[in-house]
Write a protein that holds these residues in place. Structure first.
Motif, short mmCIF file in Angstrom:
data_model
loop_
_atom_site.label_atom_id
_atom_site.label_comp_id
_atom_site.label_asym_id
_atom_site.label_seq_id
_atom_site.Cartn_x
_atom_site.Cartn_y
_atom_site.Cartn_z
N HIS A 342 -4.87 -10.88 14.73
CA HIS A 342 -4.13 -11.00 13.58
C HIS A 342 -3.66 -9.25 12.80
O HIS A 342 -4.17 -8.56 12.71
CB HIS A 342 -5.57 -10.85 12.77
N HIS A 344 0.71 -8.54 11.28
CA HIS A 344 1.58 -9.76 10.88
C HIS A 344 3.22 -8.91 10.97
O HIS A 344 2.89 -8.21 11.85
CB HIS A 344 1.32 -8.76 8.71
N HIS A 374 1.38 -13.56 6.50
CA HIS A 374 0.64 -14.58 4.36
C HIS A 374 1.50 -15.99 4.40
O HIS A 374 2.88 -16.36 4.15
CB HIS A 374 0.68 -13.99 3.73
N GLU A 412 -2.54 -15.95 8.28
CA GLU A 412 -3.73 -15.60 7.71
C GLU A 412 -3.72 -16.84 6.24
O GLU A 412 -3.00 -16.47 5.67
CB GLU A 412 -3.92 -14.36 7.37
N ASP A 529 -5.19 -6.54 12.15
CA ASP A 529 -4.22 -6.55 10.24
C ASP A 529 -3.10 -5.58 10.97
O ASP A 529 -2.73 -5.56 9.35
CB ASP A 529 -5.63 -6.55 10.01
N HIS A 531 0.45 -4.45 10.37
CA HIS A 531 1.40 -4.34 9.20
C HIS A 531 2.38 -3.87 9.89
O HIS A 531 3.90 -3.61 9.38
CB HIS A 531 1.22 -4.21 7.74
#
Ligand SMILES: [Zn+2]
Ligand SMILES: [Zn+2]
Length: 577
Positions: A342, A344, A374, A412, A529, A531
């Motif tokens: 996961h 981004h 996203h 996600e 997660d 970024h």
């Protein structure tokens, strides 16, 4: 490393600007720059020296100037300027749930309230309800908010304490008279928040060790200086206590100061039954006071006929009983992690490119990576449309081939207020991996929120439920949800639970991980997660949660080799309705 300090400065500026009612974008710009700097892996001083401050994402010319001044002089004239208009104490006031910038300013102007103490007095004198636009209801809300903040402020988030402790340990290690050094207490047990930051040193020269500690460049103020214990306040406003013991007692002291208290009480009982006494100096035979163990922790546990118990388990949650039986779990370790499922990229709200994230994954010895940006409905900058996702798929395939590195094309998805997902099921089935979570409408009732997530899981298209309870430690409580019901439906629908490694999330939390495994037989995934490429480093926090949740490598999907992971993902698909 001054990153935390600079972040603190920028956050203060942001908060004062907000109180002042300044332009929203300016307020956000400072907060965002602070967030970036907090997460930077390189010391900001180095970037400054290399003239690269404005290369930090989110740091423009004007913010760079302020950082520069602070690094050069230790002060900020801009902050001082702002402080003249609005007292800095209001920042703390504003953070009380139910207050916020407008009310904080009102409280200050109308009642002269500056501090939390002032607020408490004003509340108990029922002065707040008579202010314009407020009433008994708001007064009650603020009172509750004040209680919450008092509860919270006594503990430091792990994500704030660990980097500081690691830096201090590194600093102390360089001195020849420091034989060993460890952070202990709840930090060593990797609890999500820390009470006191305790560091332990083994040395035969206490005086020198203490001097080295109190002269650490990060120290702002020496609160107490003694030959066995000293306390300081760091520039990032953390209190650290240092103890120095002789090397022959180091293991006993480390065990003692690591805790937990409940764990240690049980160990002492075991010692007494064996005719021993256990304290921070060692294990002693009661009849002749002869020392039996103390130099290492292993020795201390062995004297009690126990194997060494990993600190993360020392909570008196059955670990001593299991240790006696030789049935301690073989806890998952950072080196077991084979990929991040996961992350981004700059295709949505991340800052690194797909190539950058892959480079980061390779650097960390991973075998695969899942890109899960996203979708547009979330309303974050750059959320992707289905067309964009298809374009991204081609790019991912290209990078995967060029880098000879398996990348899963995922997303996600957002679990909408009614439990639907932001793409129809047929589209979601196209993705190789679907991570989904709640990102909006957090304030639903317990029943509604539970039903919402259950509905989403029952769609059968979700592989991983991201940050399952939505909490932000110290900032936002978990949403009202029946965790057991979610775990039960996750089992029925073969959905894995995420352990989100972001230090402010750590969600699922340790206790729920253990429950998910032991009572529901679920698989978990430890994700960052991230970024940005640097944030791939947050994995260690998630691993700590997993360890505190008694998880072994087999319980964690992203310890699986690539082929086996693919099989799991496909198997999930085949079991779909
Ligand atoms: Zn999310
Ligand atoms: Zn995410």
């Amino acid at each position: 490393m001054k990153n935390q300090e600079v972040a603190l400065l920028l956050n203060k500026i942001s908060a004062l600007l907000e109180l002042k009612g300044e332009n929203r974008f300016k307020v956000i710009a400072y907060a965002e720059a602070a967030r970036r700097i907090e997460n930077l892996p390189t010391p900001i001083e180095n970037l400054y020296r290399e003239g690269k401050l404005s290369e930090i994402p989110g740091v423009g010319q004007s913010i760079a100037e302020k950082i520069k001044e602070y690094l050069e002089t230790g002060k900020s004239s801009y902050l001082e300027e702002l402080g003249k208009e609005i007292p800095e104490e209001l920042i703390e006031l504003e953070q009380v749930p139910g207050v916020g910038p407008k009310v904080a300013l009102l409280l200050y102007k109308e009642l002269g309230v500056r501090t939390l103490d002032d607020l408490e007095k004003a509340l108990s004198a029922h002065k707040v309800r008579n202010l314009p636009r407020l009433g008994p209801k708001s007064e009650e809300n603020i009172l509750r908010g004040l209680e919450t903040i008092k509860r919270r402020s006594s503990r430091i988030p792990l994500g704030l304490a660990l980097p500081v402790a690691e830096e201090l340990v590194l600093y102390l290690k360089q001195f020849p008279f420091v034989e060993r050094v460890d952070a202990c207490g709840s930090l060593r047990r990797m609890k999500e928040t820390i009470g006191d930051l305790d560091v332990l040193v083994a040395s035969n020269d206490e005086e020198k060790a203490m001097q080295a500690f109190t002269r650490w460049p990060e120290v702002q103020e020496v609160l107490a200086f003694g030959s066995t214990k000293s306390s300081v306040l760091t520039k990032s406003a953390l209190q650290i206590d240092l103890r120095v013991v002789r090397p022959e007692s180091y293991g006993a002291a480390l065990q003692y100061f690591t805790g937990s208290q409940a764990h240690n009480i049980k160990l002492r009982e075991i010692a007494i039954r064996k005719g021993f006494k256990l304290n921070e100096y060692g294990v002693f035979r009661i009849e002749d006071d002869k020392k039996i163990a103390g130099a290492t922790e292993e020795e201390v546990y062995a004297a009690l006929d126990l194997p060494w118990i990993p600190p993360e388990l020392r909570e008196d949650q059955g670990e001593i009983e299991k240790a006696k039986l030789g049935e301690l779990p073989h806890l998952v370790e950072l080196k077991d992690i084979k990929g991040d499922l996961h992350v981004h990229t700059d295709w949505s709200d991340g800052t690194s490119t797909i190539e950058g994230m892959v480079r980061g994954a390779k650097k960390r010895g991973y075998e695969y990576l899942a890109i899960c940006d996203h979708a547009q409905s979330l309303g974050v900058a750059g959320g992707l449309t289905w067309e964009k996702f298809q374009e991204q798929k081609l790019k991912i395939e290209e990078v995967s081939q060029k880098e000879n590195f398996p990348i899963l094309w995922g997303l996600e998805a957002n679990i909408l207020a009614d439990g639907d997902l932001d793409f129809p099921e047929e589209i979601l089935r196209e993705f190789q991996i679907v991570v989904a979570g709640v990102h909006s409408a957090f304030r639903q009732t317990r029943g509604k929120m539970t039903e919402r997530i259950v509905h989403a899981l029952k769609s059968g298209v979700i592989h991983i439920l991201s940050h399952p309870t939505g909490r932000l430690i110290g900032k936002r409580d978990p949403y009202e949800v029946e965790v057991e019901k979610i775990l039960e439906v996750a089992r029925e629908s073969n959905t894995a639970m995420e352990i989100n490694s972001s230090p402010e999330r750590l969600d699922l939390k340790d206790r729920d991980c253990r429950k998910a495994k032991e009572e529901y037989g679920l698989k978990m995934v430890i994700n960052t997660d991230a970024h940005s490429e640097e944030n791939l480093d947050l994995m260690k926090y998630g691993v700590a949660v997993a360890r505190r949740g008694w998880l072994e490598p087999g319980d964690v999907l992203n310890t699986y080799p690539w082929k086996q992971l693919l099989e799991w993902l496909k198997g999930k698909r085949e079991r779909m309705p």
